[in-house]
Design an enzyme around this catalytic site. Structure first.
Site, PDB file in Angstrom:
ATOM      1  N   LYS A 175      43.381  46.706  42.963  1.00 36.86           N
ATOM      2  CA  LYS A 175      43.944  45.626  43.780  1.00 36.86           C
ATOM      3  C   LYS A 175      45.405  45.419  43.389  1.00 36.86           C
ATOM      4  CE  LYS A 175      44.944  41.333  43.649  1.00 36.86           C
ATOM      5  NZ  LYS A 175      46.030  41.264  44.615  1.00 36.86           N
ATOM      6  N   GLY A 228      50.131  40.817  34.529  1.00 29.97           N
ATOM      7  CA  GLY A 228      50.582  39.693  35.350  1.00 29.97           C
ATOM      8  C   GLY A 228      50.911  38.507  34.465  1.00 29.97           C
ATOM      9  N   SER A 229      50.816  37.326  35.033  1.00 30.57           N
ATOM     10  CA  SER A 229      51.217  36.119  34.301  1.00 30.57           C
ATOM     11  C   SER A 229      50.166  35.716  33.265  1.00 30.57           C
ATOM     12  CB  SER A 229      51.415  34.978  35.299  1.00 30.57           C
ATOM     13  OG  SER A 229      50.204  34.760  35.981  1.00 30.57           O
ATOM     14  N   VAL A 232      47.201  33.601  34.886  1.00 29.41           N
ATOM     15  CA  VAL A 232      46.124  34.377  35.519  1.00 29.41           C
ATOM     16  C   VAL A 232      45.384  35.190  34.448  1.00 29.41           C
ATOM     17  CG1 VAL A 232      45.565  36.147  37.221  1.00 29.41           C
ATOM     18  CG2 VAL A 232      47.293  34.432  37.752  1.00 29.41           C
ATOM     19  N   GLY A 233      46.127  35.684  33.468  1.00 28.75           N
ATOM     20  CA  GLY A 233      45.510  36.461  32.386  1.00 28.75           C
ATOM     21  C   GLY A 233      44.446  35.658  31.656  1.00 28.75           C
ATOM     22  N   GLU A 250      48.133  42.440  29.858  1.00 30.25           N
ATOM     23  CA  GLU A 250      49.576  42.558  29.560  1.00 30.25           C
ATOM     24  C   GLU A 250      50.259  41.439  30.322  1.00 30.25           C
ATOM     25  OE1 GLU A 250      50.728  44.573  27.405  1.00 30.25           O
ATOM     26  OE2 GLU A 250      49.006  45.902  27.192  1.00 30.25           O
ATOM     27  N   CYS A 284      58.828  41.727  32.745  1.00 30.38           N
ATOM     28  CA  CYS A 284      58.147  41.039  31.648  1.00 30.38           C
ATOM     29  C   CYS A 284      58.965  41.142  30.384  1.00 30.38           C
ATOM     30  CB  CYS A 284      56.773  41.645  31.431  1.00 30.38           C
ATOM     31  SG  CYS A 284      56.833  43.424  31.283  1.00 30.38           S
ATOM     32  N   GLU A 385      58.496  31.113  30.823  1.00 30.05           N
ATOM     33  CA  GLU A 385      58.966  32.302  31.546  1.00 30.05           C
ATOM     34  C   GLU A 385      59.432  31.888  32.939  1.00 30.05           C
ATOM     35  OE1 GLU A 385      56.099  35.266  32.931  1.00 30.05           O
ATOM     36  OE2 GLU A 385      57.327  36.802  31.984  1.00 30.05           O
TER      37      GLU A 385
END
Ligand code: NAD
Length: 498
Positions: A175, A228-229, A232-233, A250, A284, A385
């Site tokens: 995805k 991703g962020s 969400v991680g 990551e 990142c 961030e």
């Protein structure tokens, strides 16, 4: 007419069962629709997982070097199509051509690494404590891998994950971010053309909330690799933890570049320009904190502003442009909010801070490169961030304070120090809390054969890149072969008696 794109499930290009679609537009010119994509649902994910599960059994039987050859061919196709893919990627997500070519190159390097790994994938052999017994390990696939990726490296990051997953005999449900579905589609086309059989790679377009969540909770997905962020991680870790899935995360960064008084200032200047404003600050590993040693602070800021004023901003397809647009409207608004937060917190905005709207900029999400000075380490613009072209400058009195400030965040991805003193450089290597430290080089620029990842809230301890990426997608099987012809009991037959 905008091009129509599809999901790829069980070797067929098909629409979502929902019939719904979404558009993908060029962030440098929103009149341009890159394509129309299926807005998929849980049901599409279920079909993809079913196909993957079935195809994986045969795929895992293929000798690893043969799977490596298929990935090597994918590398050749990426080479042939590099320019076309780079141009599509620039139109799709805005970064300049030089960088999108680099993004494809990272995919090529990763493919050739996988080709080589096909003839390694080493286990270990070790003596047994019993006579006439052999012990060794083999690497086995996990099964079906869920791959969820962000938009800022639309080719490199999917390749970092999908190639090791495939080489080790897993099937994939992929995805991609909904801001970069076209590049993802091209990658899947290339894998298919290279010889990956139907069902082994499946592509499902759509939102994180629907497609992403369906991947997280699907019982037949054994491993999830996510970039991703951190927000969400942590959601992914929570759901996957409940289902006892393996997860590689990551996540975000707040990467510092330290410049000491003895540094080559011209070199440090080139470094921060590339680190902070390359990819419009949307990496990142982007340099978002510049930590300056007091004696050179004022001079360095003067040099920096002089250069930033000259940065050419615009559509990345123009080879003279140095900084492209921000990815989308909501990201631009988030960056502008942080500019306001910085001002309210008492930091001094000395350059930029505004959206660009004149002339050719009017139809894109363009933002000025932005510099804050007098930033205190605890301010939100030094902690959170922002993911845009915003640099927070912090003044420090000595090396120890520089390290303390650099470590004073919840993230720990990349870090950099510019100094000509080898003792300071080596102390920084020891003291900086980060997965990556650069000496006299900017915070960005990973190579595919080296481990990539971070500490603290940047991840959960895994590393991508090199052989480390292969560990994520494999189970180690330990094998004991007894050729003694009798029952031997470990610990019991071999007990040492005094
Ligand atoms: P994001 O976290 O918003 O989205 C990443 C992916 O997760 C997308 O495909 C998205 O659709 C999906 N997603 C969103 N919600 C989900 C959910 N509930 N369940 C499952 N999937 C979901 O990140 P982004 O905006 O695409 O990318 C920017 C972020 O990525 C930044 O924080 C950046 O630091 C990070 N990043 C990290 C690395 C790294 O290697 N450490 C590399 C690149 C980007």
């Amino acid at each position: 007419m905008a091009e129509r794109y599809y999901n790829y499930i069980n070797g067929e290009w098909i629409d979502s069962v929902t019939g719904r679609t979404f558009e993908n537009r060029n962030p440098a010119n929103w009149d341009e629709v890159i394509g129309v994509f299926p807005k998929s649902s849980k049901e599409d994910v279920e079909k993809a997982v079913e196909a993957a599960k079935k195809a994986q059994r045969e795929w895992a039987k293929m000798p690893v070097p043969k799977r490596g050859e298929i990935l090597g061919r994918a590398g050749d196709l990426l080479v042939q199509r590099k320019e076309e893919l780079a141009r599509l990627m620039t139109r799709e997500m805005g970064k300049i051509l030089k960088e999108t070519r680099g993004d494809v190159q990272e995919g090529i390097d990763t493919a050739y690494y996988a080709f080589g790994e096909g003839r390694r994938l080493f286990g270990i052999t070790t003596p047994s404590e019993l006579p006439n017994m052999m012990a060794f390990t083999v690497m086995r696939p996990v099964g079906v891998a869920g791959i969820i990726t962000p938009w800022n490296f639309p080719m490199a990051i999917p390749c970092w994950k999908i190639f090791p997953a495939l080489l080790t005999g897993n099937a994939v449900v992929f995805k991609p971010a909904s801001d970069t579905p076209a590049t993802a589609t091209k990658l899947v086309e290339i894998l298919t053309e290279a010889g990956v059989p139907p069902g082994v790679v499946n592509l499902v377009h759509g939102t994180g909330r629907e497609v992403g969540e369906a991947i997280l909770s699907h019982p037949d997905i054994g491993v999830i690799s996510f970039t991703g962020s951190s927000e969400v991680g942590s959601r992914i870790a929570e759901v996957a933890g409940k289902h006892l899935k393996r997860v590689s995360l990551e996540l975000g960064g707040k990467n510092p570049q330290i410049v000491m008084e003895d540094a080559d200032l011209e070199l440090a200047l080139e470094g921060v320009l590339w680190g902070a404003f390359g990819t419009t600050g949307q990496r990142c590993t982007a340099t978002s904190r510049l930590i300056l040693h007091e004696p050179i602070h004022d001079k360095f800021i003067e040099m920096l502003v002089e250069r930033v004023k000259k940065l050419k901003i615009g559509n990345g397809l123009d080879e003279t442009i140095e900084m492209g647009p921000v990815i989308n409207e909501s990201q631009l608004n988030k960056i502008l909010e942080y500019v306001e937060i910085g001002k309210k917190e008492g930091a001094k905005l000395i350059y930029g801070g505004e959206r660009l709207t004149d002339g050719d900029y009017a139809k894109g999400w363009f933002m000025q490169p932005t510099i804050f000075v007098d930033v205190k380490p605890e301010m939100r613009i030094a902690q959170e961030e922002i993911f845009g072209p915003v640099l927070s400058v912090i003044k420090v009195k000595d090396f120890d304070e520089a390290i303390e400030v650099a470590n004073n965040t919840t993230y720990g991805l990349s870090s950099s120090i510019y100094t000509t003193d080898i003792r300071l450089a080596m102390r920084a290597v020891e003291l900086l809390e980060a997965g990556i430290t650069y000496i006299n080089a900017p915070t960005i620029g990973a190579e595919c054969h080296l481990p990539f990842g971070g500490v603290k809230r940047t991840g959960n301890g895994h590393r991508e890149g090199g052989k480390w990426a292969y560990e994520i997608f494999t189970e180690i099987k330990t094998v004991y072969v007894d050729f003694s012809g009798k029952l031997q009991k470990a610990q019991i037959d071999t007990a040492v008696t005094k």
